[in-house]
Scaffold this active site. Sequence first.
Site, PDB file in Angstrom:
ATOM      1  N   ARG A   1     -20.358  -4.686 -24.068  1.00 41.67           N
ATOM      2  CA  ARG A   1     -20.040  -3.741 -25.125  1.00 41.67           C
ATOM      3  C   ARG A   1     -18.560  -3.339 -25.063  1.00 41.67           C
ATOM      4  O   ARG A   1     -17.840  -3.381 -26.063  1.00 41.67           O
ATOM      5  CB  ARG A   1     -20.933  -2.499 -24.943  1.00 41.67           C
ATOM      6  CG  ARG A   1     -20.650  -1.344 -25.869  1.00 41.67           C
ATOM      7  CD  ARG A   1     -21.537  -0.156 -25.513  1.00 41.67           C
ATOM      8  NE  ARG A   1     -21.292   0.327 -24.145  1.00 41.67           N
ATOM      9  CZ  ARG A   1     -20.295   1.125 -23.801  1.00 41.67           C
ATOM     10  NH1 ARG A   1     -19.455   1.570 -24.706  1.00 41.67           N
ATOM     11  NH2 ARG A   1     -20.135   1.504 -22.538  1.00 41.67           N
ATOM     12  N   ARG A   2     -18.098  -2.984 -23.873  1.00 44.02           N
ATOM     13  CA  ARG A   2     -16.696  -2.582 -23.724  1.00 44.02           C
ATOM     14  C   ARG A   2     -15.783  -3.781 -23.967  1.00 44.02           C
ATOM     15  O   ARG A   2     -14.770  -3.678 -24.660  1.00 44.02           O
ATOM     16  CB  ARG A   2     -16.473  -2.003 -22.321  1.00 44.02           C
ATOM     17  CG  ARG A   2     -17.172  -0.665 -22.141  1.00 44.02           C
ATOM     18  CD  ARG A   2     -17.190  -0.182 -20.710  1.00 44.02           C
ATOM     19  NE  ARG A   2     -17.853   1.124 -20.625  1.00 44.02           N
ATOM     20  CZ  ARG A   2     -18.439   1.598 -19.534  1.00 44.02           C
ATOM     21  NH1 ARG A   2     -18.446   0.890 -18.424  1.00 44.02           N
ATOM     22  NH2 ARG A   2     -19.015   2.782 -19.539  1.00 44.02           N
TER      23      ARG A   2
ATOM     24  N   ARG B   1     -15.469   0.277  -7.087  1.00 41.69           N
ATOM     25  CA  ARG B   1     -14.598  -0.142  -8.195  1.00 41.69           C
ATOM     26  C   ARG B   1     -13.227   0.518  -8.104  1.00 41.69           C
ATOM     27  O   ARG B   1     -12.202  -0.136  -8.286  1.00 41.69           O
ATOM     28  CB  ARG B   1     -15.250   0.208  -9.531  1.00 41.69           C
ATOM     29  CG  ARG B   1     -16.460  -0.662  -9.810  1.00 41.69           C
ATOM     30  CD  ARG B   1     -17.047  -0.355 -11.160  1.00 41.69           C
ATOM     31  NE  ARG B   1     -18.299  -1.095 -11.305  1.00 41.69           N
ATOM     32  CZ  ARG B   1     -18.816  -1.489 -12.453  1.00 41.69           C
ATOM     33  NH1 ARG B   1     -18.212  -1.205 -13.582  1.00 41.69           N
ATOM     34  NH2 ARG B   1     -19.938  -2.156 -12.490  1.00 41.69           N
TER      35      ARG B   1
ATOM     36  N   CYS C   1     -31.294  -9.101 -22.745  1.00 41.36           N
ATOM     37  CA  CYS C   1     -30.178  -8.953 -21.816  1.00 41.36           C
ATOM     38  C   CYS C   1     -29.207  -7.954 -22.408  1.00 41.36           C
ATOM     39  O   CYS C   1     -29.365  -7.511 -23.533  1.00 41.36           O
ATOM     40  CB  CYS C   1     -29.483 -10.280 -21.529  1.00 41.36           C
ATOM     41  SG  CYS C   1     -28.761 -11.038 -22.983  1.00 41.36           S
TER      42      CYS C   1
ATOM     43  N   ARG D   1     -17.914  -5.469 -10.262  1.00 35.06           N
ATOM     44  CA  ARG D   1     -19.228  -4.937  -9.924  1.00 35.06           C
ATOM     45  C   ARG D   1     -19.085  -3.923  -8.815  1.00 35.06           C
ATOM     46  O   ARG D   1     -18.006  -3.702  -8.282  1.00 35.06           O
ATOM     47  CB  ARG D   1     -20.176  -6.060  -9.465  1.00 35.06           C
ATOM     48  CG  ARG D   1     -20.699  -7.000 -10.549  1.00 35.06           C
ATOM     49  CD  ARG D   1     -21.499  -6.343 -11.662  1.00 35.06           C
ATOM     50  NE  ARG D   1     -22.370  -5.254 -11.252  1.00 35.06           N
ATOM     51  CZ  ARG D   1     -23.638  -5.398 -10.913  1.00 35.06           C
ATOM     52  NH1 ARG D   1     -24.203  -6.577 -10.884  1.00 35.06           N
ATOM     53  NH2 ARG D   1     -24.360  -4.341 -10.588  1.00 35.06           N
TER      54      ARG D   1
ATOM     55  N   LYS E   1     -28.834   5.666 -19.912  1.00 34.06           N
ATOM     56  CA  LYS E   1     -28.432   4.363 -20.441  1.00 34.06           C
ATOM     57  C   LYS E   1     -28.962   3.192 -19.622  1.00 34.06           C
ATOM     58  O   LYS E   1     -28.955   2.068 -20.086  1.00 34.06           O
ATOM     59  CB  LYS E   1     -26.916   4.298 -20.653  1.00 34.06           C
ATOM     60  CG  LYS E   1     -26.070   4.047 -19.447  1.00 34.06           C
ATOM     61  CD  LYS E   1     -24.698   3.599 -19.952  1.00 34.06           C
ATOM     62  CE  LYS E   1     -23.684   3.538 -18.854  1.00 34.06           C
ATOM     63  NZ  LYS E   1     -22.444   2.913 -19.324  1.00 34.06           N
ATOM     64  N   ASP E   2     -29.424   3.474 -18.401  1.00 34.29           N
ATOM     65  CA  ASP E   2     -30.005   2.407 -17.587  1.00 34.29           C
ATOM     66  C   ASP E   2     -31.523   2.298 -17.756  1.00 34.29           C
ATOM     67  O   ASP E   2     -32.165   1.451 -17.131  1.00 34.29           O
ATOM     68  CB  ASP E   2     -29.671   2.634 -16.106  1.00 34.29           C
ATOM     69  CG  ASP E   2     -28.186   2.476 -15.834  1.00 34.29           C
ATOM     70  OD1 ASP E   2     -27.554   1.622 -16.494  1.00 34.29           O
ATOM     71  OD2 ASP E   2     -27.648   3.202 -14.980  1.00 34.29           O
TER      72      ASP E   2
HETATM   73  C1  DPM Z   1     -25.129  -0.001 -18.414  1.00 38.08           C
HETATM   74  C2  DPM Z   1     -23.825  -0.469 -18.623  1.00 38.08           C
HETATM   75  C3  DPM Z   1     -23.064  -0.046 -17.520  1.00 38.08           C
HETATM   76  C4  DPM Z   1     -23.938   0.676 -16.663  1.00 38.08           C
HETATM   77  C5  DPM Z   1     -23.382  -1.288 -19.811  1.00 38.08           C
HETATM   78  C6  DPM Z   1     -22.518  -0.529 -20.809  1.00 38.08           C
HETATM   79  C7  DPM Z   1     -21.612  -0.335 -17.288  1.00 38.08           C
HETATM   80  C8  DPM Z   1     -21.380  -1.625 -16.583  1.00 38.08           C
HETATM   81  C9  DPM Z   1     -19.921  -1.891 -16.295  1.00 38.08           C
HETATM   82  C10 DPM Z   1     -26.315  -0.195 -19.274  1.00 38.08           C
HETATM   83  N1  DPM Z   1     -25.185   0.660 -17.214  1.00 38.08           N
HETATM   84  O1  DPM Z   1     -22.171   0.644 -20.660  1.00 38.08           O
HETATM   85  O2  DPM Z   1     -22.139  -1.145 -21.831  1.00 38.08           O
HETATM   86  O3  DPM Z   1     -19.036  -1.162 -16.751  1.00 38.08           O
HETATM   87  O4  DPM Z   1     -19.655  -2.847 -15.585  1.00 38.08           O
HETATM   88  C11 DPM Z   1     -23.742   2.907 -15.443  1.00 38.08           C
HETATM   89  C12 DPM Z   1     -22.716   3.897 -15.321  1.00 38.08           C
HETATM   90  C13 DPM Z   1     -23.344   5.143 -15.533  1.00 38.08           C
HETATM   91  C14 DPM Z   1     -24.691   4.896 -15.750  1.00 38.08           C
HETATM   92  C15 DPM Z   1     -21.289   3.658 -14.987  1.00 38.08           C
HETATM   93  C16 DPM Z   1     -20.355   3.445 -16.169  1.00 38.08           C
HETATM   94  C17 DPM Z   1     -22.721   6.532 -15.491  1.00 38.08           C
HETATM   95  C18 DPM Z   1     -22.576   7.167 -16.853  1.00 38.08           C
HETATM   96  C19 DPM Z   1     -23.859   7.697 -17.473  1.00 38.08           C
HETATM   97  C20 DPM Z   1     -23.619   1.374 -15.343  1.00 38.08           C
HETATM   98  N2  DPM Z   1     -24.907   3.543 -15.649  1.00 38.08           N
HETATM   99  O5  DPM Z   1     -20.769   3.153 -17.297  1.00 38.08           O
HETATM  100  O6  DPM Z   1     -19.141   3.607 -15.945  1.00 38.08           O
HETATM  101  O7  DPM Z   1     -24.673   8.339 -16.799  1.00 38.08           O
HETATM  102  O8  DPM Z   1     -24.027   7.453 -18.666  1.00 38.08           O
END
Ligand code: DPM
Length: 322
Positions: free
Chosen positions: A139-140, A163, A250, A157, A88-89
């Site tokens: 999104r959340r 967190r 973004c 953050r 997702k990143d």
């Molecule tokens: C992205 C988002 C977040 C991460 C945006 C989203 C969460 C940011 C936040 C694109 N990357 O999900 O809408 O909650 O402030 C991230 C996490 C993981 C990968 C942590 C998480 C782990 C889960 C995975 C941060 N990137 O979402 O709790 O591997 O899918």
Amino acid sequence: MTATPSTQRPIRIGSRKSQLALVQTEWVQAQLQARHGDRSFEVVTMTTQGDNILDVALAKIGDKGLFTKELELSMLRQETDLAVHSLKDLPTHLPDGLMLGAITRREDPADALVLGAKWLGYTLETLPAGTIIGTSSLRRLAQLRHHYPHLSFKDVRGNLNTRLAKLDAGEYDGLILAVAGLRRLGFGDRISQVLPASVSLYAVGQGALGIECRSNDPEILSLIKTLEDPETAARCLAERAFLRQLEGGCQVPIGVHTVIEQGQLRLTGLVASLDGQRLVKDTITGDPSTAEVLGASLALTLREQGASEILAEIFATVRPER
Ligand code: DPM
């Protein structure tokens, strides 16, 4: 498998240094080593821009590929051969010369509620008005505002450990985090509620790992392809095609849900306004081999239903700070 001592050079796997990134990369390293005993695999860690910017709300950082760019440059300079990302990143457009080589089997892609000790036993539904929920995901935020307007939301953050420490120190009453990350770091027992699709559609690629490599390196590509999970790959390719057709620079409130049932891929996609007032959502079903066509076509359907206006509004308000 017979492991003959290798005379070939080790294969170098790029990774971020965070605990979650290392757990994920070391899993990939072990899987590759188990399948290709004649080669050796070493992990090369590096810091990405995203690791250094912890004080600015993620949504306001315009740069894409915040957590991936340094890893990509090192592959292009031949200093590493592959990189492991939380899918997702990984941006939907990759730099010239690089490709998404494999997508691994997905962990539960859902979002989860983690509550502070004082609220254990509550759910999003039953938490009292004004309870503070930490998330930096638009999104959340948009989806939860829509379903639970009585709750308050605050940016948070830092990595998962940071967190959770802020939650335990009482800065927040609850946090929304991905089930996948929590489980991989051994925090699965802190999950109070796994959010159903009716409450929160997950992020594109959430819960899966993406392995990136050079486009012109068939040897590495064939090594990493052995880790691909075809079902996860079809689902995530549909999700990524959906996002690619919608996004514009973004982080935006876009969520998805996919299943493969009786040989058919079903993709649900959502675009929400930041205040959670407007949600545009629809579903498409088709052959998994046409995953990317399904994703792009669902995006166009949502555009016709008002997603374009919502996205234009968001791009006008969430200006990149850098
Ligand atoms: C992205 C988002 C977040 C991460 C945006 C989203 C969460 C940011 C936040 C694109 N990357 O999900 O809408 O909650 O402030 C991230 C996490 C993981 C990968 C942590 C998480 C782990 C889960 C995975 C941060 N990137 O979402 O709790 O591997 O899918």
